[in-house]
Design a protein around this motif. Structure first.
Motif, short mmCIF file in Angstrom:
data_model
loop_
_atom_site.label_atom_id
_atom_site.label_comp_id
_atom_site.label_asym_id
_atom_site.label_seq_id
_atom_site.Cartn_x
_atom_site.Cartn_y
_atom_site.Cartn_z
N PHE A 94 0.84 -1.20 0.00
CA PHE A 94 0.00 0.00 0.00
C PHE A 94 0.87 1.25 0.00
CE2 PHE A 94 -2.79 -3.25 1.59
CZ PHE A 94 -4.05 -2.90 1.12
N LYS A 95 0.45 2.25 -0.76
CA LYS A 95 1.21 3.50 -0.83
C LYS A 95 0.93 4.38 0.39
CE LYS A 95 1.68 3.80 -5.86
NZ LYS A 95 1.40 4.60 -7.07
N ILE A 96 1.21 3.80 1.54
CA ILE A 96 1.09 4.52 2.81
C ILE A 96 2.43 4.35 3.51
CG2 ILE A 96 -0.08 4.65 5.05
CD1 ILE A 96 -2.55 3.48 3.73
N GLY A 97 3.23 5.41 3.53
CA GLY A 97 4.55 5.35 4.13
C GLY A 97 4.84 6.60 4.94
N THR A 98 5.93 6.57 5.68
CA THR A 98 6.22 7.67 6.61
C THR A 98 6.47 9.00 5.91
OG1 THR A 98 8.56 7.03 6.62
CG2 THR A 98 7.16 6.10 8.34
N VAL A 99 7.23 8.98 4.82
CA VAL A 99 7.53 10.24 4.13
C VAL A 99 6.28 10.80 3.45
CG1 VAL A 99 8.98 11.35 2.39
CG2 VAL A 99 9.94 9.53 3.81
N ARG A 100 5.46 9.91 2.89
CA ARG A 100 4.18 10.36 2.31
C ARG A 100 3.30 11.01 3.37
NH1 ARG A 100 3.33 8.18 -2.94
NH2 ARG A 100 4.26 6.12 -3.21
N LEU A 101 3.23 10.39 4.54
CA LEU A 101 2.40 10.92 5.62
C LEU A 101 2.91 12.27 6.11
CD1 LEU A 101 1.68 7.61 7.54
CD2 LEU A 101 -0.04 9.07 6.47
N LEU A 102 4.23 12.40 6.20
CA LEU A 102 4.82 13.67 6.63
C LEU A 102 4.45 14.80 5.66
CD1 LEU A 102 8.44 12.82 7.83
CD2 LEU A 102 6.52 13.60 9.23
N ASN A 103 4.33 14.45 4.39
CA ASN A 103 3.99 15.44 3.37
C ASN A 103 2.48 15.52 3.10
OD1 ASN A 103 6.62 16.60 2.03
ND2 ASN A 103 7.03 14.43 2.39
N ASP A 104 1.70 14.88 4.00
CA ASP A 104 0.24 14.90 3.92
C ASP A 104 -0.26 14.44 2.55
OD1 ASP A 104 -2.28 15.30 5.04
OD2 ASP A 104 -2.42 17.37 4.32
N MET A 105 0.29 13.32 2.08
CA MET A 105 -0.02 12.83 0.74
C MET A 105 -0.78 11.51 0.74
SD MET A 105 3.35 13.90 -1.42
CE MET A 105 2.44 13.75 -2.96
N VAL A 106 -1.34 11.14 1.90
CA VAL A 106 -2.13 9.91 1.99
C VAL A 106 -3.59 10.30 2.25
CG1 VAL A 106 -2.49 7.73 3.19
CG2 VAL A 106 -0.16 8.61 2.87
N LYS A 107 -4.46 9.98 1.30
CA LYS A 107 -5.87 10.36 1.42
C LYS A 107 -6.63 9.36 2.30
CE LYS A 107 -5.97 12.59 -3.14
NZ LYS A 107 -6.58 12.59 -4.48
N LYS A 108 -7.79 9.79 2.77
CA LYS A 108 -8.63 8.94 3.61
C LYS A 108 -8.99 7.64 2.90
CE LYS A 108 -10.78 12.60 6.40
NZ LYS A 108 -12.05 13.29 6.75
N GLU A 109 -9.16 7.74 1.57
CA GLU A 109 -9.52 6.56 0.79
C GLU A 109 -8.45 5.46 0.88
OE1 GLU A 109 -11.73 10.03 -0.85
OE2 GLU A 109 -9.65 9.66 -0.30
N ALA A 110 -7.19 5.89 0.94
CA ALA A 110 -6.09 4.92 1.02
C ALA A 110 -6.11 4.20 2.37
CB ALA A 110 -4.75 5.63 0.83
N TRP A 111 -6.38 4.96 3.43
CA TRP A 111 -6.49 4.35 4.76
C TRP A 111 -7.67 3.37 4.81
CZ3 TRP A 111 -2.91 4.20 8.32
CH2 TRP A 111 -1.98 5.24 8.45
N LYS A 112 -8.78 3.76 4.17
CA LYS A 112 -9.98 2.92 4.16
C LYS A 112 -9.71 1.62 3.39
CE LYS A 112 -14.39 2.22 5.09
NZ LYS A 112 -14.56 0.86 4.55
N GLU A 113 -8.99 1.73 2.27
CA GLU A 113 -8.65 0.55 1.48
C GLU A 113 -7.79 -0.42 2.31
OE1 GLU A 113 -6.31 -0.77 -2.65
OE2 GLU A 113 -6.34 1.33 -2.02
N LEU A 114 -6.84 0.15 3.04
CA LEU A 114 -5.98 -0.67 3.90
C LEU A 114 -6.78 -1.33 5.02
CD1 LEU A 114 -3.29 -1.74 4.95
CD2 LEU A 114 -2.93 0.46 6.09
N GLU A 115 -7.63 -0.55 5.65
CA GLU A 115 -8.47 -1.09 6.73
C GLU A 115 -9.33 -2.25 6.24
OE1 GLU A 115 -12.07 0.32 9.80
OE2 GLU A 115 -11.11 1.78 8.47
#
Length: 303
Positions: free
Chosen positions: A165-186
């Motif tokens: 999943f394209k959810i990583g620490t540097v992406r999160l620091l740059n606020d580049m992870v949308k709610k949809e990505a978190w929902k897909e992971l969940e």
């Protein structure tokens, strides 16, 4: 009769670049042993370039060239006979990723393979996980990186599901992870783990290794969900500078450790896991093991 060879793995991640040199120890009538000889980590945050500007900057291109040249010299000094270099999320998403890889090959002679998330997860799963897990239990393996996180479900010592999943620490620091990505992971975690009565999480990556070290826990003992939540809340009470000066974190760790902990906690929450085990293994370890088993391509010449 003892036979010892040195293999090297280079992991070009979104947050850092690592060189792992391992001794492959073969002895008659005994299992092959993989012993770490040297580990070098250089904090070149390629993801900060790529996830914002979609390309690796000239500055970081020069830094990674210098790093690869240094790694090449270290491998030659150690007498490495086989190596493999893998670039992950940041390099594969950079518009100039392939161009940078060609430049590195031309100037250093080192071959770099840009791998997809699924291959990354497969290589990580090739590590000596069996020596850390109970064959009668079910685990969710979580490897957190700067640009992506790889997840694998392991039931009765067999991998039953795996996804990147394209959810990583540097992406999160740059606020580049949308709610949809978190929902897909969940949804994925719940779907793949709901069939099992009890799940435990195995975490890998520099951040969870640091948290485990700070905890003072004995090797083999897990961290509880309660402990990780408490640590996560404590981290957020300190500023970035305070995390360096008071908590004694390296500057390239002091920011990413918070989003990393969030990912581990989310995985535990959605899978219903109460504990997380930290065996200190990752992509570089998987590359070494995969080279030995000839399940991945590798290179032998260090010109």
């Amino acid at each position: 009769m003892l036979n010892i060879q040195k293999y090297a793995a280079i992991d070009i991640g979104s947050n850092a670049v690592r060189l792992l040199i391992s001794n492959i120890v073969e002895e008659k009538d005994k299992s092959t042993r993989f012993k770490k000889s040297s580990l070098v980590r250089v904090p070149i945050r390629l993801g900060a370039d790529v996830f914002v500007n979609e390309a690796i900057s000239k500055k970081n291109t020069k830094r990674i060239l210098d790093t690869m040249l240094a790694f090449k010299l270290l491998m030659k000094s150690h007498g490495v006979v086989k190596y493999k270099a893998c670039a992950t999320s940041a390099m594969r998403e950079a518009n100039n990723g392939k161009k940078v890889v060609k430049k590195i090959l031309k100037e250093t002679g080192l071959h770099i393979d840009i791998i997809e998330g699924e291959e990354e997860a497969a290589i990580i799963a090739a590590t000596d996980l069996h020596s850390y897990i109970d064959a009668n239990k079910t685990y969710l393996y979580v490897d957190v990186g700067g640009g992506s996180t790889e997840f694998s479900v392991i039931h009765n010592a067999e991998k039953t599901a795996s996804k990147s999943f394209k959810i990583g620490t540097v992406r999160l620091l740059n606020d580049m992870v949308k709610k949809e990505a978190w929902k897909e992971l969940e949804d994925w975690i719940k779907l793949e783990t709901i069939k099992y009565d009890k799940i435990e999480v195995i975490g890998s990556g520099g951040n969870i290794n640091k948290i485990f070290k700070v905890s003072g826990k004995s090797i083999g003992k897990p961290l509880s969900y309660f402990y990780l939540t408490s640590y996560y809340n404590m981290l957020q009470t300190y500023s970035y500078d305070e995390r360096i000066s008071v908590l004694d974190l390296n500057q390239d760790r002091a920011d990413v450790i918070i989003p990393a902990t969030r990912i581990y906690l989310s995985a535990m929450k959605w899978s219903g896991a109460k504990d997380i085990y930290v065996p200190k293994i990752g992509l570089a370890d998987g590359i070494i093991k995969s080279m030995y088993n000839n399940t991945v391509s590798s290179h032998t010449k260090l010109k």
